[in-house]
Design a protein around this motif. Sequence first.
Motif, mmCIF file in Angstrom:
data_model
loop_
_atom_site.group_PDB
_atom_site.id
_atom_site.type_symbol
_atom_site.label_atom_id
_atom_site.label_comp_id
_atom_site.label_asym_id
_atom_site.label_seq_id
_atom_site.Cartn_x
_atom_site.Cartn_y
_atom_site.Cartn_z
ATOM 1 N N GLU A 69 -5.835 -11.350 15.248
ATOM 2 C CA GLU A 69 -4.406 -11.412 14.970
ATOM 3 C C GLU A 69 -4.022 -10.421 13.888
ATOM 4 O OE1 GLU A 69 -3.697 -15.423 13.826
ATOM 5 O OE2 GLU A 69 -3.881 -16.236 15.867
ATOM 6 N N LEU A 70 -2.721 -10.063 13.873
ATOM 7 C CA LEU A 70 -2.225 -9.139 12.848
ATOM 8 C C LEU A 70 -2.431 -9.694 11.451
ATOM 9 C CD1 LEU A 70 1.140 -7.674 14.219
ATOM 10 C CD2 LEU A 70 -0.954 -6.436 13.687
ATOM 11 N N GLY A 71 -2.261 -11.003 11.304
ATOM 12 C CA GLY A 71 -2.454 -11.623 9.997
ATOM 13 C C GLY A 71 -3.868 -11.408 9.483
ATOM 14 N N GLY A 72 -4.843 -11.496 10.382
ATOM 15 C CA GLY A 72 -6.222 -11.259 9.991
ATOM 16 C C GLY A 72 -6.466 -9.815 9.602
ATOM 17 N N LEU A 73 -5.809 -8.900 10.309
ATOM 18 C CA LEU A 73 -5.930 -7.478 9.980
ATOM 19 C C LEU A 73 -5.384 -7.209 8.583
ATOM 20 C CD1 LEU A 73 -6.693 -4.646 11.113
ATOM 21 C CD2 LEU A 73 -4.324 -4.470 11.901
ATOM 22 N N LEU A 74 -4.245 -7.811 8.297
ATOM 23 C CA LEU A 74 -3.628 -7.635 6.980
ATOM 24 C C LEU A 74 -4.488 -8.265 5.885
ATOM 25 C CD1 LEU A 74 -1.092 -6.438 5.702
ATOM 26 C CD2 LEU A 74 0.016 -8.662 5.979
ATOM 27 N N ASP A 75 -5.056 -9.454 6.161
ATOM 28 C CA ASP A 75 -5.920 -10.120 5.182
ATOM 29 C C ASP A 75 -7.127 -9.256 4.823
ATOM 30 O OD1 ASP A 75 -4.273 -12.299 5.043
ATOM 31 O OD2 ASP A 75 -5.414 -13.506 6.479
ATOM 32 N N ALA A 83 -7.201 0.088 3.738
ATOM 33 C CA ALA A 83 -5.865 0.592 4.069
ATOM 34 C C ALA A 83 -5.917 2.076 4.409
ATOM 35 C CB ALA A 83 -4.897 0.337 2.911
ATOM 36 N N GLY A 84 -6.727 2.819 3.669
ATOM 37 C CA GLY A 84 -6.885 4.241 3.966
ATOM 38 C C GLY A 84 -7.514 4.461 5.326
ATOM 39 N N PHE A 132 0.798 -1.231 0.000
ATOM 40 C CA PHE A 132 0.000 0.000 0.000
ATOM 41 C C PHE A 132 0.828 1.278 0.000
ATOM 42 C CE2 PHE A 132 -2.446 -3.302 2.294
ATOM 43 C CZ PHE A 132 -3.504 -3.442 1.405
ATOM 44 N N GLY A 133 2.141 1.152 0.216
ATOM 45 C CA GLY A 133 3.014 2.323 0.167
ATOM 46 C C GLY A 133 3.055 3.151 1.430
#
Length: 261
Positions: free
Chosen positions: A37-43, A52-53, A10-11
Amino acid sequence: MFLATLLEEFGYDFTGYSRDSLQRRIVRIMSLWKVAELGGLLDKMLMDPSLAGSFVQQVTVPLTSMFRDPSFFLDLRQSVIPYLSTYPLIRVWIAGCSTGEEAYSMAILLKEAGLIERSLIYATDLNPASVESASNGLFSWENLGEYTKNYLNSGGTMELSDYYSPKQSRFGFNDELRSRMVFSTHNLAGDSSFNSFQLILCRNVLIYFRRSLQESVLELFDTSLENAGFLGLGPKETLRFSSLKGRFQQIGDQKIWQKIN
Protein backbone atom coordinates in the motif's frame (compact mmCIF):
# COMPACT_ATOMS: atom_id res chain seq x y z
CA MET A 1 -2.29 12.47 0.83
CA PHE A 2 0.83 10.59 -0.37
CA LEU A 3 2.03 13.39 -2.67
CA ALA A 4 1.26 16.09 -0.10
CA THR A 5 3.26 14.27 2.59
CA LEU A 6 6.13 13.66 0.14
CA LEU A 7 6.27 17.40 -0.51
CA GLU A 8 5.94 18.40 3.15
CA GLU A 9 8.46 15.91 4.53
CA PHE A 10 11.07 15.75 1.75
CA GLY A 11 10.49 18.78 -0.49
CA TYR A 12 9.78 16.80 -3.66
CA ASP A 13 6.73 18.13 -5.51
CA PHE A 14 5.07 15.64 -7.86
CA THR A 15 1.57 17.09 -7.52
CA GLY A 16 1.65 18.47 -11.06
CA TYR A 17 2.91 15.30 -12.73
CA SER A 18 0.74 13.24 -15.05
CA ARG A 19 -1.20 10.88 -12.78
CA ASP A 20 -1.09 7.94 -15.20
CA SER A 21 2.69 8.12 -15.67
CA LEU A 22 3.32 8.68 -11.97
CA GLN A 23 1.02 5.85 -10.94
CA ARG A 24 2.77 3.35 -13.23
CA ARG A 25 6.16 4.22 -11.78
CA ILE A 26 4.96 4.17 -8.16
CA VAL A 27 3.36 0.74 -8.67
CA ARG A 28 6.69 -0.50 -10.02
CA ILE A 29 8.54 0.88 -6.97
CA MET A 30 6.02 -0.73 -4.61
CA SER A 31 6.65 -4.06 -6.31
CA LEU A 32 10.43 -3.68 -6.06
CA TRP A 33 10.26 -2.61 -2.42
CA LYS A 34 7.69 -5.31 -1.60
CA VAL A 35 5.12 -2.84 -0.27
CA ALA A 36 1.40 -3.48 -0.71
CA GLU A 37 0.00 0.00 0.00
CA LEU A 38 0.97 3.64 -0.47
CA GLY A 39 0.91 4.11 3.29
CA GLY A 40 3.55 1.43 3.67
CA LEU A 41 5.69 3.06 0.99
CA LEU A 42 5.50 6.37 2.81
CA ASP A 43 6.27 4.72 6.18
CA LYS A 44 9.47 3.20 4.75
CA MET A 45 10.69 6.63 3.60
CA LEU A 46 9.76 8.27 6.89
CA MET A 47 11.68 5.61 8.82
CA ASP A 48 14.68 5.84 6.47
CA PRO A 49 14.77 9.31 4.81
CA SER A 50 17.60 8.21 2.50
CA LEU A 51 15.01 6.13 0.65
CA ALA A 52 13.32 9.34 -0.53
CA GLY A 53 16.26 9.99 -2.83
CA SER A 54 16.00 6.46 -4.19
CA PHE A 55 12.28 6.97 -4.74
CA VAL A 56 12.89 10.15 -6.74
CA GLN A 57 15.62 8.45 -8.75
CA GLN A 58 13.23 5.66 -9.76
CA VAL A 59 10.29 7.96 -10.46
CA THR A 60 12.40 10.19 -12.72
CA VAL A 61 13.95 7.32 -14.68
CA PRO A 62 16.39 8.94 -17.13
CA LEU A 63 15.81 8.27 -20.83
CA THR A 64 18.25 10.08 -23.07
CA SER A 65 20.91 9.77 -25.75
CA MET A 66 23.57 11.91 -27.37
CA PHE A 67 22.21 13.92 -30.31
CA ARG A 68 18.82 12.30 -29.76
CA ASP A 69 16.60 13.15 -32.76
CA PRO A 70 19.55 14.16 -35.00
CA SER A 71 17.37 16.36 -37.22
CA PHE A 72 16.66 18.53 -34.18
CA PHE A 73 20.37 19.08 -33.57
CA LEU A 74 20.94 19.69 -37.27
CA ASP A 75 18.35 22.46 -37.09
CA LEU A 76 20.12 23.89 -34.03
CA ARG A 77 23.35 24.00 -36.05
CA GLN A 78 21.76 25.68 -39.04
CA SER A 79 19.14 28.01 -37.53
CA VAL A 80 20.08 28.75 -33.91
CA ILE A 81 23.87 28.57 -33.57
CA PRO A 82 24.49 31.39 -36.10
CA TYR A 83 22.22 33.64 -34.06
CA LEU A 84 23.93 32.68 -30.79
CA SER A 85 27.28 33.58 -32.33
CA THR A 86 26.30 37.27 -32.22
CA TYR A 87 26.43 37.28 -28.39
CA PRO A 88 29.65 37.96 -26.43
CA LEU A 89 28.51 35.45 -23.76
CA ILE A 90 26.21 32.58 -24.64
CA ARG A 91 24.11 31.03 -21.87
CA VAL A 92 22.28 27.76 -22.48
CA TRP A 93 19.99 25.96 -20.04
CA ILE A 94 19.43 22.21 -20.40
CA ALA A 95 16.39 21.70 -18.14
CA GLY A 96 15.84 18.06 -17.20
CA CYS A 97 19.38 17.11 -18.23
CA SER A 98 19.08 13.51 -16.99
CA THR A 99 22.56 11.92 -17.12
CA GLY A 100 24.02 14.67 -19.30
CA GLU A 101 24.10 13.32 -22.85
CA GLU A 102 22.17 16.28 -24.25
CA ALA A 103 24.35 18.79 -22.43
CA TYR A 104 27.52 17.28 -23.90
CA SER A 105 25.87 17.19 -27.32
CA MET A 106 25.18 20.92 -27.04
CA ALA A 107 28.77 21.57 -25.94
CA ILE A 108 30.06 19.78 -29.05
CA LEU A 109 27.82 21.90 -31.30
CA LEU A 110 29.20 25.06 -29.71
CA LYS A 111 32.77 23.75 -29.97
CA GLU A 112 32.40 23.04 -33.68
CA ALA A 113 31.01 26.55 -34.22
CA GLY A 114 34.04 28.05 -32.46
CA LEU A 115 31.86 29.33 -29.59
CA ILE A 116 32.64 27.04 -26.65
CA GLU A 117 35.08 29.45 -24.99
CA ARG A 118 32.40 32.11 -24.62
CA SER A 119 29.58 29.75 -23.70
CA LEU A 120 28.16 28.50 -20.42
CA ILE A 121 25.86 25.50 -20.33
CA TYR A 122 23.71 25.10 -17.21
CA ALA A 123 22.44 21.51 -16.92
CA THR A 124 19.83 20.85 -14.23
CA ASP A 125 17.62 18.00 -13.10
CA LEU A 126 15.36 17.16 -10.16
CA ASN A 127 17.18 13.86 -9.64
CA PRO A 128 20.44 14.37 -7.63
CA ALA A 129 21.84 11.01 -8.79
CA SER A 130 21.37 11.98 -12.45
CA VAL A 131 23.06 15.34 -11.85
CA GLU A 132 26.03 13.65 -10.21
CA SER A 133 26.31 11.18 -13.09
CA ALA A 134 26.12 14.01 -15.65
CA SER A 135 28.79 15.98 -13.81
CA ASN A 136 31.14 12.98 -13.89
CA GLY A 137 30.74 12.84 -17.67
CA LEU A 138 31.40 9.11 -17.93
CA PHE A 139 29.43 6.96 -20.36
CA SER A 140 29.14 3.31 -21.35
CA TRP A 141 30.96 2.01 -24.42
CA GLU A 142 27.90 -0.01 -25.40
CA ASN A 143 26.06 3.18 -26.40
CA LEU A 144 28.91 4.64 -28.45
CA GLY A 145 27.73 3.25 -31.78
CA GLU A 146 24.34 4.94 -31.40
CA TYR A 147 25.96 8.19 -30.25
CA THR A 148 28.35 8.23 -33.21
CA LYS A 149 25.56 7.58 -35.72
CA ASN A 150 23.42 10.34 -34.21
CA TYR A 151 26.37 12.74 -34.23
CA LEU A 152 27.05 12.19 -37.93
CA ASN A 153 23.35 12.51 -38.82
CA SER A 154 23.19 15.78 -36.90
CA GLY A 155 25.79 17.33 -39.19
CA GLY A 156 28.90 16.61 -37.15
CA THR A 157 32.01 17.99 -38.84
CA MET A 158 34.67 16.03 -36.93
CA GLU A 159 34.91 12.55 -35.42
CA LEU A 160 33.05 12.02 -32.16
CA SER A 161 36.22 10.31 -30.90
CA ASP A 162 37.94 13.71 -31.03
CA TYR A 163 35.99 14.68 -27.92
CA TYR A 164 36.42 11.73 -25.55
CA SER A 165 39.04 9.38 -24.16
CA PRO A 166 38.93 6.01 -22.34
CA LYS A 167 38.33 6.22 -18.58
CA GLN A 168 38.74 2.73 -17.12
CA SER A 169 35.69 0.75 -18.24
CA ARG A 170 33.92 3.79 -19.72
CA PHE A 171 34.73 6.88 -21.76
CA GLY A 172 34.70 10.51 -20.68
CA PHE A 173 34.50 13.81 -22.54
CA ASN A 174 37.45 16.14 -22.50
CA ASP A 175 38.02 18.93 -20.01
CA GLU A 176 37.47 21.72 -22.53
CA LEU A 177 33.81 20.74 -22.84
CA ARG A 178 33.29 20.04 -19.15
CA SER A 179 34.88 23.35 -18.08
CA ARG A 180 32.04 25.25 -19.78
CA MET A 181 29.28 23.33 -17.99
CA VAL A 182 27.55 23.85 -14.64
CA PHE A 183 25.49 20.99 -13.17
CA SER A 184 22.98 21.43 -10.35
CA THR A 185 19.63 20.20 -9.06
CA HIS A 186 16.58 22.26 -9.98
CA ASN A 187 12.89 21.48 -9.53
CA LEU A 188 10.83 22.76 -12.45
CA ALA A 189 7.70 22.27 -10.36
CA GLY A 190 8.68 24.81 -7.72
CA ASP A 191 12.05 26.51 -8.20
CA SER A 192 12.37 29.94 -9.78
CA SER A 193 14.49 31.29 -12.62
CA PHE A 194 18.20 31.59 -11.80
CA ASN A 195 19.63 33.40 -14.85
CA SER A 196 18.79 34.74 -18.31
CA PHE A 197 19.44 32.57 -21.37
CA GLN A 198 19.55 32.76 -25.14
CA LEU A 199 18.65 29.07 -25.51
CA ILE A 200 16.68 26.68 -23.30
CA LEU A 201 16.30 23.00 -24.13
CA CYS A 202 13.69 21.01 -22.20
CA ARG A 203 13.00 17.95 -24.27
CA ASN A 204 10.74 15.05 -23.35
CA VAL A 205 10.04 16.41 -19.87
CA LEU A 206 6.74 18.28 -20.22
CA ILE A 207 4.99 15.12 -21.45
CA TYR A 208 5.16 13.81 -17.87
CA PHE A 209 3.41 16.92 -16.46
CA ARG A 210 -0.25 17.80 -16.24
CA ARG A 211 -1.45 20.80 -18.26
CA SER A 212 -1.36 23.22 -15.31
CA LEU A 213 2.26 22.38 -14.50
CA GLN A 214 3.19 22.53 -18.18
CA GLU A 215 1.85 26.09 -18.30
CA SER A 216 3.76 27.02 -15.14
CA VAL A 217 7.03 25.63 -16.50
CA LEU A 218 6.58 27.37 -19.85
CA GLU A 219 6.01 30.65 -18.01
CA LEU A 220 9.28 30.00 -16.17
CA PHE A 221 11.07 29.51 -19.48
CA ASP A 222 9.52 32.65 -20.92
CA THR A 223 10.77 34.62 -17.90
CA SER A 224 14.23 33.06 -18.22
CA LEU A 225 14.64 33.67 -21.96
CA GLU A 226 16.05 36.89 -23.33
CA ASN A 227 14.13 38.59 -26.12
CA ALA A 228 14.62 36.68 -29.38
CA GLY A 229 15.90 33.68 -27.39
CA PHE A 230 15.09 30.11 -28.40
CA LEU A 231 13.17 27.29 -26.70
CA GLY A 232 13.58 23.67 -27.82
CA LEU A 233 11.04 20.99 -26.83
CA GLY A 234 10.62 17.26 -27.46
CA PRO A 235 8.92 15.79 -30.57
CA LYS A 236 5.62 15.25 -28.71
CA GLU A 237 5.62 18.66 -27.00
CA THR A 238 4.33 21.96 -28.35
CA LEU A 239 3.51 25.59 -27.60
CA ARG A 240 0.60 25.48 -30.02
CA PHE A 241 -2.06 25.04 -27.35
CA SER A 242 -0.30 27.05 -24.64
CA SER A 243 -1.23 30.52 -23.47
CA LEU A 244 2.32 31.51 -24.50
CA LYS A 245 1.86 30.68 -28.19
CA GLY A 246 1.47 34.37 -29.10
CA ARG A 247 4.85 35.20 -27.56
CA PHE A 248 6.83 32.76 -29.73
CA GLN A 249 7.18 31.83 -33.37
CA GLN A 250 8.21 28.36 -34.54
CA ILE A 251 11.48 28.07 -36.45
CA GLY A 252 11.51 25.50 -39.24
CA ASP A 253 10.01 22.02 -38.94
CA GLN A 254 11.54 21.07 -35.60
CA LYS A 255 10.17 21.84 -32.13
CA ILE A 256 12.16 25.06 -31.80
CA TRP A 257 10.50 28.39 -31.02
CA GLN A 258 11.94 31.91 -30.92
CA LYS A 259 10.68 34.47 -28.44
CA ILE A 260 9.16 37.46 -30.17
CA ASN A 261 10.54 40.88 -29.21
